[in-house]
Design a protein around this motif. Structure first.
Motif, PDB file in Angstrom:
ATOM      1  N   PHE A  66       0.834  -1.204   0.000  1.00  0.00           N
ATOM      2  CA  PHE A  66       0.000   0.000   0.000  1.00  0.00           C
ATOM      3  C   PHE A  66       0.867   1.253   0.000  1.00  0.00           C
ATOM      4  O   PHE A  66       0.622   2.190  -0.758  1.00  0.00           O
ATOM      5  CB  PHE A  66      -0.937  -0.007   1.214  1.00  0.00           C
ATOM      6  N   ALA A  67       1.904   1.265   0.837  1.00  0.00           N
ATOM      7  CA  ALA A  67       2.778   2.444   0.947  1.00  0.00           C
ATOM      8  C   ALA A  67       3.506   2.708  -0.369  1.00  0.00           C
ATOM      9  O   ALA A  67       3.598   3.859  -0.810  1.00  0.00           O
ATOM     10  CB  ALA A  67       3.766   2.258   2.088  1.00  0.00           C
ATOM     11  N   VAL A  68       4.007   1.660  -1.010  1.00  0.00           N
ATOM     12  CA  VAL A  68       4.692   1.829  -2.293  1.00  0.00           C
ATOM     13  C   VAL A  68       3.722   2.402  -3.325  1.00  0.00           C
ATOM     14  O   VAL A  68       4.047   3.350  -4.051  1.00  0.00           O
ATOM     15  CB  VAL A  68       5.299   0.494  -2.784  1.00  0.00           C
ATOM     16  N   LYS A  69       2.523   1.855  -3.363  1.00  0.00           N
ATOM     17  CA  LYS A  69       1.511   2.332  -4.318  1.00  0.00           C
ATOM     18  C   LYS A  69       1.181   3.805  -4.061  1.00  0.00           C
ATOM     19  O   LYS A  69       1.133   4.612  -4.985  1.00  0.00           O
ATOM     20  CB  LYS A  69       0.249   1.469  -4.202  1.00  0.00           C
ATOM     21  N   LYS A  70       0.954   4.167  -2.801  1.00  0.00           N
ATOM     22  CA  LYS A  70       0.577   5.546  -2.452  1.00  0.00           C
ATOM     23  C   LYS A  70       1.728   6.531  -2.637  1.00  0.00           C
ATOM     24  O   LYS A  70       1.506   7.706  -2.915  1.00  0.00           O
ATOM     25  CB  LYS A  70       0.063   5.630  -1.010  1.00  0.00           C
ATOM     26  N   LEU A  71       2.959   6.052  -2.492  1.00  0.00           N
ATOM     27  CA  LEU A  71       4.118   6.921  -2.659  1.00  0.00           C
ATOM     28  C   LEU A  71       4.176   7.487  -4.077  1.00  0.00           C
ATOM     29  O   LEU A  71       4.613   8.614  -4.283  1.00  0.00           O
ATOM     30  CB  LEU A  71       5.394   6.135  -2.340  1.00  0.00           C
ATOM     31  N   PHE A  72       3.701   6.706  -5.047  1.00  0.00           N
ATOM     32  CA  PHE A  72       3.727   7.131  -6.446  1.00  0.00           C
ATOM     33  C   PHE A  72       2.351   7.552  -6.953  1.00  0.00           C
ATOM     34  O   PHE A  72       2.181   7.791  -8.142  1.00  0.00           O
ATOM     35  CB  PHE A  72       4.311   6.010  -7.312  1.00  0.00           C
ATOM     36  N   ASP A  73       1.376   7.670  -6.058  1.00  0.00           N
ATOM     37  CA  ASP A  73       0.013   8.065  -6.405  1.00  0.00           C
ATOM     38  C   ASP A  73      -0.070   9.589  -6.441  1.00  0.00           C
ATOM     39  O   ASP A  73       0.301  10.262  -5.480  1.00  0.00           O
ATOM     40  CB  ASP A  73      -0.953   7.514  -5.353  1.00  0.00           C
ATOM     41  N   ASN A  74      -0.547  10.141  -7.536  1.00  0.00           N
ATOM     42  CA  ASN A  74      -0.655  11.595  -7.666  1.00  0.00           C
ATOM     43  C   ASN A  74      -2.060  12.118  -7.404  1.00  0.00           C
ATOM     44  O   ASN A  74      -2.313  13.309  -7.557  1.00  0.00           O
ATOM     45  CB  ASN A  74      -0.179  12.031  -9.059  1.00  0.00           C
ATOM     46  N   LYS A  75      -3.004  11.226  -7.026  1.00  0.00           N
ATOM     47  CA  LYS A  75      -4.358  11.662  -6.691  1.00  0.00           C
ATOM     48  C   LYS A  75      -4.334  12.461  -5.397  1.00  0.00           C
ATOM     49  O   LYS A  75      -3.476  12.261  -4.547  1.00  0.00           O
ATOM     50  CB  LYS A  75      -5.281  10.456  -6.456  1.00  0.00           C
ATOM     51  N   MET A  76      -5.319  13.324  -5.255  1.00  0.00           N
ATOM     52  CA  MET A  76      -5.509  14.003  -3.981  1.00  0.00           C
ATOM     53  C   MET A  76      -5.929  12.957  -2.950  1.00  0.00           C
ATOM     54  O   MET A  76      -6.682  12.034  -3.286  1.00  0.00           O
ATOM     55  CB  MET A  76      -6.610  15.065  -4.076  1.00  0.00           C
ATOM     56  N   GLY A  77      -5.481  13.095  -1.727  1.00  0.00           N
ATOM     57  CA  GLY A  77      -5.833  12.137  -0.688  1.00  0.00           C
ATOM     58  C   GLY A  77      -7.298  12.232  -0.299  1.00  0.00           C
ATOM     59  O   GLY A  77      -7.969  11.227  -0.096  1.00  0.00           O
ATOM     60  N   LEU A  78      -7.792  13.476  -0.204  1.00  0.00           N
ATOM     61  CA  LEU A  78      -9.173  13.703   0.218  1.00  0.00           C
ATOM     62  C   LEU A  78      -9.703  14.910  -0.534  1.00  0.00           C
ATOM     63  O   LEU A  78      -9.019  15.939  -0.633  1.00  0.00           O
ATOM     64  CB  LEU A  78      -9.196  13.964   1.730  1.00  0.00           C
ATOM     65  N   ILE A  79     -10.905  14.784  -1.063  1.00  0.00           N
ATOM     66  CA  ILE A  79     -11.565  15.894  -1.749  1.00  0.00           C
ATOM     67  C   ILE A  79     -12.928  16.070  -1.109  1.00  0.00           C
ATOM     68  O   ILE A  79     -13.701  15.115  -0.996  1.00  0.00           O
ATOM     69  CB  ILE A  79     -11.723  15.614  -3.261  1.00  0.00           C
ATOM     70  N   ILE A  80     -13.204  17.285  -0.681  1.00  0.00           N
ATOM     71  CA  ILE A  80     -14.497  17.610  -0.075  1.00  0.00           C
ATOM     72  C   ILE A  80     -15.161  18.635  -0.989  1.00  0.00           C
ATOM     73  O   ILE A  80     -14.610  19.711  -1.232  1.00  0.00           O
ATOM     74  CB  ILE A  80     -14.311  18.178   1.352  1.00  0.00           C
ATOM     75  N   ASP A  81     -16.326  18.280  -1.512  1.00  0.00           N
ATOM     76  CA  ASP A  81     -17.042  19.200  -2.396  1.00  0.00           C
ATOM     77  C   ASP A  81     -18.548  19.073  -2.181  1.00  0.00           C
ATOM     78  O   ASP A  81     -18.977  18.428  -1.222  1.00  0.00           O
ATOM     79  CB  ASP A  81     -16.651  18.978  -3.859  1.00  0.00           C
ATOM     80  N   GLN A  82     -19.337  19.657  -3.079  1.00  0.00           N
ATOM     81  CA  GLN A  82     -20.789  19.657  -2.921  1.00  0.00           C
ATOM     82  C   GLN A  82     -21.396  18.265  -2.995  1.00  0.00           C
ATOM     83  O   GLN A  82     -22.487  18.029  -2.496  1.00  0.00           O
ATOM     84  CB  GLN A  82     -21.456  20.598  -3.937  1.00  0.00           C
ATOM     85  N   ASN A  83     -20.703  17.305  -3.586  1.00  0.00           N
ATOM     86  CA  ASN A  83     -21.220  15.943  -3.712  1.00  0.00           C
ATOM     87  C   ASN A  83     -20.972  15.097  -2.470  1.00  0.00           C
ATOM     88  O   ASN A  83     -21.728  14.175  -2.192  1.00  0.00           O
ATOM     89  CB  ASN A  83     -20.592  15.240  -4.913  1.00  0.00           C
ATOM     90  N   GLY A  84     -19.880  15.385  -1.770  1.00  0.00           N
ATOM     91  CA  GLY A  84     -19.521  14.600  -0.597  1.00  0.00           C
ATOM     92  C   GLY A  84     -18.030  14.605  -0.361  1.00  0.00           C
ATOM     93  O   GLY A  84     -17.340  15.566  -0.692  1.00  0.00           O
ATOM     94  N   ILE A  85     -17.535  13.513   0.165  1.00  0.00           N
ATOM     95  CA  ILE A  85     -16.123  13.369   0.497  1.00  0.00           C
ATOM     96  C   ILE A  85     -15.568  12.240  -0.369  1.00  0.00           C
ATOM     97  O   ILE A  85     -16.054  11.109  -0.308  1.00  0.00           O
ATOM     98  CB  ILE A  85     -15.942  13.016   1.983  1.00  0.00           C
ATOM     99  N   THR A  86     -14.571  12.551  -1.170  1.00  0.00           N
ATOM    100  CA  THR A  86     -13.902  11.532  -1.977  1.00  0.00           C
ATOM    101  C   THR A  86     -12.621  11.160  -1.256  1.00  0.00           C
ATOM    102  O   THR A  86     -11.737  11.993  -1.064  1.00  0.00           O
ATOM    103  CB  THR A  86     -13.619  12.027  -3.410  1.00  0.00           C
TER     104      THR A  86
END
Length: 184
Positions: free
Chosen positions: A66-86
């Motif tokens: 998991f750590a190796v995968k997340k180390l190279f992940d460029n997605k935002m960790g958390l997104i809060i918007d009008q739809n909810g929490i991603t």
């Protein structure tokens, strides 16, 4: 509510997780290969040491992956918007958690780690979103132990837990006020 709040993954925290997991995997391998060296005092039986090693390699091997995968992940960790929490913070993340499905929040503390539980009246909807059988089992276990399958931890985010809790609590209250106003 602001249009969108984005919280990045903390590469520093993830790297530290990777190092910690690697250390435990190495120790686990040593326990498996040479249990007699560690069988004394608390663990008198070599087979118990070997079993602990197998469990350590299995669990911390998953953490390492998991750590190796997340180390190279460029997605935002958390997104809060009008739809909810991603959510993209942990191995059991299910993506978008809709505001309508969130009934409240709770803090659970395991050892020194605080976890934000998003309470929901739609647990099966989110359990089914598990990426694989292991993820679905973990979501079911969370639901059984803590009352919700949905958990967010700040361990992999560029935010402190208390700030994360305040932010989500505030946004949830704002969202509920908007819903109440629209239902009048």
């Amino acid at each position: 509510m602001k249009d969108k709040i984005e919280i990045e993954l903390s590469k520093k925290k993830i790297f530290l997780l990777l190092i910690g997991a690697l250390v435990f995997v190495i120790l686990g391998v040593l326990f498996i290969m040479s249990p007699g060296l560690f069988a004394s005092g608390f663990f008198r039986n070599s087979e118990i040491v070997r079993i602990i090693g197998i469990v350590a390699v299995g669990f911390f091997g998953l953490c390492l992956g998991f750590a190796v995968k997340k180390l190279f992940d460029n997605k935002m960790g958390l997104i809060i918007d009008q739809n909810g929490i991603t959510d993209h913070t942990n191995a059991t993340s299910v993506g978008l958690i809709e505001w309508n499905d969130i009934t409240g929040i709770e803090t659970v503390q395991i050892a020194s780690t605080k976890i934000l539980m998003l309470l929901t009246d739609q647990p099966d909807k989110y359990i089914e979103r598990g990426k694989n059988m292991l993820s679905k089992r973990a979501l079911k276990a969370n639901h059984k132990m803590y009352g919700s399958p949905l958990s967010i931890t700040s361990n992999s985010l560029k935010i402190k837990y208390d700030d994360l809790e305040k932010l989500i609590s505030s946004e949830l209250k704002k969202r509920k006020k908007i819903e109440d106003h629209n239902n009048i």
